[in-house]
Design a protein around this motif. Structure first.
Motif, PDB file in Angstrom:
ATOM      1  N   LEU A 164      73.644  91.706  64.163  1.00 21.00           N
ATOM      2  CA  LEU A 164      74.560  90.653  63.734  1.00 21.00           C
ATOM      3  C   LEU A 164      75.395  91.127  62.563  1.00 21.00           C
ATOM      4  O   LEU A 164      74.870  91.702  61.600  1.00 21.00           O
ATOM      5  CB  LEU A 164      73.767  89.413  63.286  1.00 21.00           C
ATOM      6  CG  LEU A 164      72.794  88.816  64.297  1.00 21.00           C
ATOM      7  CD1 LEU A 164      71.929  87.756  63.622  1.00 21.00           C
ATOM      8  CD2 LEU A 164      73.547  88.199  65.451  1.00 21.00           C
ATOM      9  N   PHE A 198      78.232  84.260  60.418  1.00 18.43           N
ATOM     10  CA  PHE A 198      77.671  85.253  61.328  1.00 18.43           C
ATOM     11  C   PHE A 198      78.477  85.373  62.616  1.00 18.43           C
ATOM     12  O   PHE A 198      78.968  84.375  63.161  1.00 18.43           O
ATOM     13  CB  PHE A 198      76.239  84.874  61.694  1.00 18.43           C
ATOM     14  CG  PHE A 198      75.247  85.165  60.616  1.00 18.43           C
ATOM     15  CD1 PHE A 198      75.045  84.275  59.577  1.00 18.43           C
ATOM     16  CD2 PHE A 198      74.513  86.344  60.632  1.00 18.43           C
ATOM     17  CE1 PHE A 198      74.139  84.545  58.573  1.00 18.43           C
ATOM     18  CE2 PHE A 198      73.597  86.624  59.634  1.00 18.43           C
ATOM     19  CZ  PHE A 198      73.403  85.733  58.604  1.00 18.43           C
ATOM     20  N   GLY A 199      78.557  86.620  63.110  1.00 11.79           N
ATOM     21  CA  GLY A 199      79.046  86.835  64.449  1.00 11.79           C
ATOM     22  C   GLY A 199      77.950  86.479  65.445  1.00 11.79           C
ATOM     23  O   GLY A 199      76.814  86.210  65.072  1.00 11.79           O
ATOM     24  N   LEU A 220      66.864  78.099  61.943  1.00 11.94           N
ATOM     25  CA  LEU A 220      66.455  79.186  61.058  1.00 11.94           C
ATOM     26  C   LEU A 220      66.707  78.807  59.612  1.00 11.94           C
ATOM     27  O   LEU A 220      67.802  78.384  59.248  1.00 11.94           O
ATOM     28  CB  LEU A 220      67.231  80.461  61.395  1.00 11.94           C
ATOM     29  CG  LEU A 220      66.849  81.120  62.714  1.00 11.94           C
ATOM     30  CD1 LEU A 220      67.961  82.009  63.216  1.00 11.94           C
ATOM     31  CD2 LEU A 220      65.575  81.931  62.556  1.00 11.94           C
ATOM     32  N   TYR A 240      70.291  77.182  59.190  1.00 17.49           N
ATOM     33  CA  TYR A 240      71.202  77.549  60.279  1.00 17.49           C
ATOM     34  C   TYR A 240      70.605  77.065  61.602  1.00 17.49           C
ATOM     35  O   TYR A 240      69.394  76.935  61.734  1.00 17.49           O
ATOM     36  CB  TYR A 240      71.346  79.069  60.379  1.00 17.49           C
ATOM     37  CG  TYR A 240      72.137  79.741  59.282  1.00 17.49           C
ATOM     38  CD1 TYR A 240      71.521  80.152  58.106  1.00 17.49           C
ATOM     39  CD2 TYR A 240      73.497  80.009  59.436  1.00 17.49           C
ATOM     40  CE1 TYR A 240      72.244  80.800  57.103  1.00 17.49           C
ATOM     41  CE2 TYR A 240      74.221  80.659  58.443  1.00 17.49           C
ATOM     42  CZ  TYR A 240      73.591  81.049  57.290  1.00 17.49           C
ATOM     43  OH  TYR A 240      74.312  81.687  56.309  1.00 17.49           O
ATOM     44  N   LEU A 296      74.830  82.100  64.791  1.00 19.99           N
ATOM     45  CA  LEU A 296      74.230  81.267  63.739  1.00 19.99           C
ATOM     46  C   LEU A 296      75.315  80.429  63.086  1.00 19.99           C
ATOM     47  O   LEU A 296      76.355  80.949  62.679  1.00 19.99           O
ATOM     48  CB  LEU A 296      73.590  82.144  62.661  1.00 19.99           C
ATOM     49  CG  LEU A 296      72.200  82.669  62.924  1.00 19.99           C
ATOM     50  CD1 LEU A 296      72.274  83.946  63.731  1.00 19.99           C
ATOM     51  CD2 LEU A 296      71.470  82.926  61.608  1.00 19.99           C
ATOM     52  N   GLY A 308      63.425  85.886  63.145  1.00 16.63           N
ATOM     53  CA  GLY A 308      64.622  85.681  62.353  1.00 16.63           C
ATOM     54  C   GLY A 308      65.315  87.008  62.079  1.00 16.63           C
ATOM     55  O   GLY A 308      64.711  88.072  62.170  1.00 16.63           O
ATOM     56  N   PRO A 309      66.612  86.969  61.766  1.00 20.31           N
ATOM     57  CA  PRO A 309      67.330  88.197  61.433  1.00 20.31           C
ATOM     58  C   PRO A 309      66.746  88.874  60.197  1.00 20.31           C
ATOM     59  O   PRO A 309      66.232  88.208  59.290  1.00 20.31           O
ATOM     60  CB  PRO A 309      68.760  87.701  61.154  1.00 20.31           C
ATOM     61  CG  PRO A 309      68.859  86.389  61.859  1.00 20.31           C
ATOM     62  CD  PRO A 309      67.493  85.793  61.776  1.00 20.31           C
ATOM     63  N   PHE A 338      69.034  77.923  52.795  1.00 14.10           N
ATOM     64  CA  PHE A 338      70.011  77.623  53.842  1.00 14.10           C
ATOM     65  C   PHE A 338      69.298  77.174  55.108  1.00 14.10           C
ATOM     66  O   PHE A 338      68.202  77.644  55.413  1.00 14.10           O
ATOM     67  CB  PHE A 338      70.820  78.884  54.194  1.00 14.10           C
ATOM     68  CG  PHE A 338      71.504  79.539  53.030  1.00 14.10           C
ATOM     69  CD1 PHE A 338      70.807  80.374  52.168  1.00 14.10           C
ATOM     70  CD2 PHE A 338      72.853  79.342  52.803  1.00 14.10           C
ATOM     71  CE1 PHE A 338      71.434  80.993  51.095  1.00 14.10           C
ATOM     72  CE2 PHE A 338      73.498  79.955  51.737  1.00 14.10           C
ATOM     73  CZ  PHE A 338      72.779  80.784  50.889  1.00 14.10           C
TER      74      PHE A 338
END
Lengths: 114, 112
Positions: free
Chosen positions: B89, B102-103, A90, A35, A43, B43-44, A33
């Motif tokens: 998140l 995503f929020g 990302l 983003y 995101l 990154g998350p 993916f």
């Protein structure tokens, strides 16, 4: 350990340039993916891919294209960069055969278009 | 269209207290919901997944609830520590194929 690597942490490009953002994962994941993350917008999904040479548009594909020639590599292409594409990009990947498979993210590329 | 709302203002709490973060969604019914942590410049990172048939999920000091009637998920961190300071998140499943929406995230600051 699972790893998603993005080729650049910071990138500065000029308006109109063609820009390539590269992402490589070492987990043999089917899905990849791209983003972008902007303050106040969170995101947003640009493109994703379920398999080699497969791609699908996300929520904001305009101005972008992608390439997935090998399973481990997913490239995001800005054909003609514009200032409104200045953002944090990302890349992420996950398994394709399990519903709810967590996303593994790279640490992002902060792109500035001047 | 699908909409996800998280507290936009930062949440400041004292060390040792329980932090509670809220995620509300509208106009769809996700089959599952995930929570991620994001530190500045990174990154998350995945924390927890909860499915629509689960009311609650726990992992160490973390607890997530999922109320499909209220269309809400709550994320709790008990005995919070300064190291828990980050942006959290919420990410409900977004229409199949392991896609997530995503929020915008809630920034948590745990003070000594």
């Amino acid at each position: 350990d699972v790893k998603v690597t993005q080729s650049s942490r910071y990138l500065v490009k000029r308006t109109g340039e063609k820009v390539f953002l590269e992402c490589v994962q070492d987990m043999d994941h089917e899905n990849m993916f791209w983003y972008r993350q902007d303050p106040g917008l969170g995101l947003r999904l640009i493109y994703f891919s379920y398999d080699v040479k497969m791609k699908e548009k996300g929520d904001i594909p305009e101005g972008y294209s992608v390439s997935r020639e090998k399973k481990e590599r997913f490239s995001l292409i800005l054909e003609s960069a514009s200032t409104n594409q200045t953002s944090m990009y990302l890349c992420a990947s996950n398994l394709g055969d399990r519903d709810g498979s967590p996303l593994h993210f790279g640490n992002g590329t902060r792109l500035t278009v001047t | 269209s699908q909409k996800i709302e998280q507290n936009s203002e930062a949440l400041n709490i004292q060390e040792g207290k329980t932090a509670t973060l809220t995620c509300n969604y509208t106009n769809y019914s996700p089959a599952y919901l995930q929570w991620y942590r994001q530190d500045p410049g990174r990154g998350p990172v995945f924390l927890l997944l909860i499915r629509e048939n689960e009311k609650e999920k726990r992992k160490e000091r973390l607890k997530v609830t999922f109320d499909t009637t209220l269309k809400q998920s709550l994320f709790h961190i008990t005995a919070s520590q300064p190291a828990d300071s980050a942006t959290y998140l919420c990410a409900p499943e977004g229409g199949g194929g392991n896609k997530l929406t995503f929020g915008t995230g809630t920034q948590l600051k745990v003070e000594l």
